[in-house]
Design an enzyme around this catalytic site. Sequence first.
Site, short mmCIF file in Angstrom:
data_model
loop_
_atom_site.label_atom_id
_atom_site.label_comp_id
_atom_site.label_asym_id
_atom_site.label_seq_id
_atom_site.Cartn_x
_atom_site.Cartn_y
_atom_site.Cartn_z
N LYS A 251 0.84 -1.21 0.00
CA LYS A 251 0.00 0.00 0.00
C LYS A 251 0.88 1.25 0.00
O LYS A 251 0.60 2.22 -0.71
CB LYS A 251 -0.92 -0.02 1.24
CG LYS A 251 -2.01 -1.08 1.14
CD LYS A 251 -2.70 -1.37 2.46
CE LYS A 251 -3.63 -2.57 2.31
NZ LYS A 251 -4.27 -3.00 3.55
N GLN B 111 -3.89 -1.64 9.89
CA GLN B 111 -3.86 -2.95 9.25
C GLN B 111 -4.41 -4.02 10.20
O GLN B 111 -3.96 -4.13 11.34
CB GLN B 111 -2.41 -3.28 8.84
CG GLN B 111 -2.28 -4.58 8.06
CD GLN B 111 -2.98 -4.54 6.70
OE1 GLN B 111 -2.88 -3.57 5.96
NE2 GLN B 111 -3.69 -5.61 6.37
N ASP C 155 -10.58 2.99 4.61
CA ASP C 155 -10.84 1.55 4.46
C ASP C 155 -12.34 1.27 4.44
O ASP C 155 -12.77 0.19 4.05
CB ASP C 155 -10.22 0.78 5.65
CG ASP C 155 -9.06 -0.09 5.22
OD1 ASP C 155 -8.93 -0.34 4.01
OD2 ASP C 155 -8.29 -0.52 6.10
#
Length: 288
Positions: free
Chosen positions: A51, A95, A118
């Site tokens: 990412k 994460q 997200d």
Amino acid sequence: MILDGKALAERIKTALTEETAEFTAESGVTPCLATVLVGEDPASAVYVRSKRRSCAKIGFESRHHHLPAETSQADLVQLVEDLNSDASVHGILVQLPLPSQMDSDAVIDAIALHKDVDGFHPRSVGHLALKKEGFVSCTPAGIMRLLEESGIDPSGKRAVVVGRSAIVGLPAALLLTHANATVTVCHSRTAREDLQAAVEGADIVVAAVGRPHFLPGAWIKPGAVVIDVGINRIPDPDRPRGRLVGDVEFETAQERAGWITPVPGGVGPMTIAMLMSNTLLAAKRAVR
Ligand code: NDP
């Protein structure tokens, strides 16, 4: 035909690079994604690296915070709150999975809604359900973009989503419903014969279970669109680390499907492309 998520993701990232250059030139703002990794899970480290690499390629800033596995939940929430109030940060990515002593829901709840790139915050999911402005979770957004760019209109089609997780199955079912498909959701309590009947009757199959080759290719309706979200590592005598396969039996399914995503190279790259797209959107919303 193969739904080539890798190639499409590259095209999207190229377009985002141009859009970012324009945005930064006009506004003087460089979009910034803060990434937070807790502990040493190797797969998570790989995802975060990839990412951050995409951020650098597109012209975003990425600020990485790597915390030890034994970090307390209170300290992690404090970091999230600091990032919430830092105006130079536009998106926050924590994460998952987090170490077992932490309550992931509480950490995700702490992320400011306008930085939830997200799309995991419960209010983001609520906004998606009600078709209000917000951030759509990246994997389901990637699935819809793959369909759209391939000229596949779900309207009036029968879709089955196998899996109902908050980050993939459920939002995918909502998005397909919004796109006017007739959607069946299957899960671990669905009887095998009902699952089979739903898949056999589906024009669009989204598999998000996390079990290698869970859906037999023979169940796929001829001409159907198969979106395989699963990423499963299985042993392979020729590769020391094994190999990745999806939730669908690819070899047999591809004989019947009209369109199918490969694993790897299908939905996975699209997820990162949508995260980048959400980050630019967050920066644009911050300056408007
Ligand atoms: P979860 O484990 O959170 O959810 C799995 C879902 O599958 C659950 O809803 C579960 O049902 C359902 N399920 C389990 N067993 C069965 C069964 N026997 N029959 C029908 N349904 C079943 O996984 P995720 O949604 O997070 O991920 C799914 C897969 O997608 C994984 O392989 C993951 O690695 C991959 N993934 C890929 C991404 C990408 O970018 N390509 C991104 C995110 C995930 P129940 O709700 O009843 O427990």
